[in-house]
Enzyme design. Structure first.
Site, PDB file in Angstrom:
ATOM      1  CD  GLU A  49      16.871  -2.177  24.435  1.00 34.20           C
ATOM      2  OE1 GLU A  49      17.260  -1.081  23.985  1.00 34.20           O
ATOM      3  OE2 GLU A  49      17.555  -2.896  25.187  1.00 34.20           O
ATOM      4  CD  GLU A  60      15.372 -14.348  27.750  1.00 38.00           C
ATOM      5  OE1 GLU A  60      14.942 -13.263  27.267  1.00 38.00           O
ATOM      6  OE2 GLU A  60      16.390 -14.408  28.434  1.00 38.00           O
TER       7      GLU A  60
END
Ligand code: THU
Length: 139
Positions: A49, A60
């Site tokens: 993040e 992913e």
């Protein structure tokens, strides 16, 4: 592609390990992903993040990017979240489909109960392909 239980186990284990390193101070939602290559190698990633929020990168795509950089292509991917029920976001589906439109996707949590196996065509039935409509339709 038929995934052996031992292969699923290896992938889920790698995704859990990556999830432990997730950098998710804003959402507190840790995600781990592990992609299997044809040569048996596993490439993993976690969500990273950012305080700008919009620059956050999903687990992913981080796993996939590591695999592509090593010259490999995905043949299966495991994704581990808190309850094992989160499916990959739309952006990740499209990016995964670039390399494997029918990729097997294993969803798992921290326990081995309730592991489910899906296919990317099921999660992203009408993916965008470039050029849309095939080579001849390109202007
Ligand atoms: N996230 C992923 O890593 N993968 C997904 O497919 C969905 C969302 C992350 C992004 C963000 O850090 C957190 O989960 C909450 O959205």
């Amino acid at each position: 592609m038929n995934l052996a239980p031992v292969t699923i186990g290896r992938l889920v284990h790698a995704a859990r390990r990556a999830r432990a390193n997730a950098y998710a101070p804003y959402s507190r939602f840790a995600v781990g992903a592990a992609a299997l290559a044809a040569d048996g190698r596993i490439f993993s990633g976690c969500n990273v993040e950012n305080g700008s929020f919009g620059l956050t990168i999903c687990a992913e795509r981080n796993a996939l990017a590591a695999m592509i950089a090593a010259g490999q292509r995905p043949v299966a991917m495991a994704i581990v979240t808190r309850d094992g029920k989160a499916t990959p976001c739309g952006a990740c589906r499209q990016v995964l489909a670039e390399f494997a439109p029918d990729l097997p996707i294993i969803l798992a949590s921290e326990t081995d109960d309730g592991i489910t196996v899906h296919r990317l065509t099921e999660l992203l039935p009408a993916l965008f392909r470039f050029p849309p409509g095939g080579e001849t339709s390109q202007k």
